[in-house]
Write a protein that holds these residues in place. Structure first.
Motif, short mmCIF file in Angstrom:
data_model
loop_
_atom_site.label_atom_id
_atom_site.label_comp_id
_atom_site.label_asym_id
_atom_site.label_seq_id
_atom_site.Cartn_x
_atom_site.Cartn_y
_atom_site.Cartn_z
N UNK A 117 -7.87 -0.98 -4.53
CA UNK A 117 -6.85 -1.92 -4.08
C UNK A 117 -5.45 -1.40 -4.43
N UNK A 118 -5.36 -0.85 -5.64
CA UNK A 118 -4.07 -0.29 -6.08
C UNK A 118 -3.60 0.82 -5.12
N UNK A 119 -4.55 1.60 -4.62
CA UNK A 119 -4.23 2.64 -3.66
C UNK A 119 -3.84 2.08 -2.30
N UNK A 120 -4.58 1.09 -1.86
CA UNK A 120 -4.28 0.46 -0.57
C UNK A 120 -2.89 -0.16 -0.59
N UNK A 121 -2.51 -0.67 -1.75
CA UNK A 121 -1.19 -1.29 -1.86
C UNK A 121 -0.03 -0.29 -1.80
N UNK B 83 -2.62 -5.88 9.09
CA UNK B 83 -3.78 -5.42 9.86
C UNK B 83 -4.36 -4.14 9.27
N UNK B 84 -3.48 -3.20 8.96
CA UNK B 84 -3.93 -1.93 8.38
C UNK B 84 -4.57 -2.12 7.03
N UNK B 85 -3.99 -3.01 6.24
CA UNK B 85 -4.55 -3.28 4.91
C UNK B 85 -5.96 -3.84 5.02
N UNK B 86 -6.17 -4.72 5.95
CA UNK B 86 -7.49 -5.31 6.15
C UNK B 86 -8.50 -4.23 6.52
N UNK B 87 -8.06 -3.36 7.41
CA UNK B 87 -8.93 -2.26 7.85
C UNK B 87 -9.29 -1.33 6.68
N UNK B 88 -8.31 -0.99 5.89
CA UNK B 88 -8.54 -0.11 4.74
C UNK B 88 -9.44 -0.77 3.70
#
Lengths: 135, 135
Positions: free
Chosen positions: B80-84, B124-129
């Motif tokens: 999650x830290x990376x996705x953020x 949208x991208x965050x959800x996908x990741x």
DNA sequence: TACAACCACTTGCAAATATAAAGTGGTTTT
DNA sequence: AAAACCACTTTATATTTGCAAGTGGTTGTA
């Protein structure tokens, strides 16, 4: 040897530990002179500072001008290109505030505030920076 | 010797020319294996890649796992830290697209699209990741 | 079953870069 | 007239990087 990915362009310019701290000092701490940057809390060395200021000027992110009131002094300003780095810096600040246990209260509050109203906060700060640095 | 400014925390971790390119490869190019990163267009060296992957894992920005289908392979995932980190990368991309004359069409279009609807695009991208990398 | 290719790295070394400390030539303050 | 300050340079040392080759296993092919 590096690609044309736009991310790359930015990282080639400010992808290091110091450059964005100089921009931060210009943006948030009102620093405008060489030895104001030198005396930042992080203790940047004079060799690195001189190098980065030259690089930022070459990239037209900052502008050097002689201080009319003091022949010896040189005033640094942000250009529009420099001011446009604001959202990047804000986002790094917000991410860091989320994940770092130990952050300064001052900046923490600052980023907490701006997080509440991101777009509006950025716009207000940009207007302020334009007034101080441009022209 | 460095301060507690939150900006600092982020820059200490990914303030270099390579780290965010690895994250980009995870985010946008679906790379998950060591030699997929190695063969990126920018030509990262194996010494730097190994070093950065270890650092990113230590900082819990990525996670290493054994590939169940191939004993030799190791799969890297974002946490999650990376996705953020996504908004940071997007903002660097948008800034670079604005100021670099020469950027790849592929990423240029990508950033142009997301610029049109920034908040929605990021979400949208965050959800996908999250779907690909978490759990 | 032999052997080559592939896997994620590690090692050794030269070259490039970063750092600290001291110094420079001028200007301003005392 | 002397001391302090200005924006940097210079010099010497320490760290980081990039390249080439190597490692110990695993997998694919003949």
């Amino acid at each position: 040897m590096r690609s044309d990915c736009p991310l790359n362009y930015g990282l080639e310019i400010f992808g290091d530990k110091w450059t964005l701290l100089i921009i931060r000092d210009l943006m948030f701490f009102g620093k405008r002179y060489y030895n104001e940057f030198l005396s930042s809390n992080e203790g940047i060395s004079t060799t690195v500072l001189a190098d980065r200021l030259a690089l930022l000027e070459k990239q037209k992110i900052i502008k050097k001008q002689k201080d009319p009131e003091h022949k010896q002094k040189i005033v640094y300003s942000l250009t529009q290109k420099g001011i446009d780095l604001l959202p990047i810096i804000i986002n790094i600040g917000m991410w860091s505030s989320t994940y770092s246990k130990k952050v300064s209260d001052k900046m923490e509050c600052y980023f907490a505030d701006i997080r509440k109203n991101f777009e509006k906060g950025i716009a207000a700060l940009k207007a302020e920076l334009s007034a101080t640095h441009l022209e």
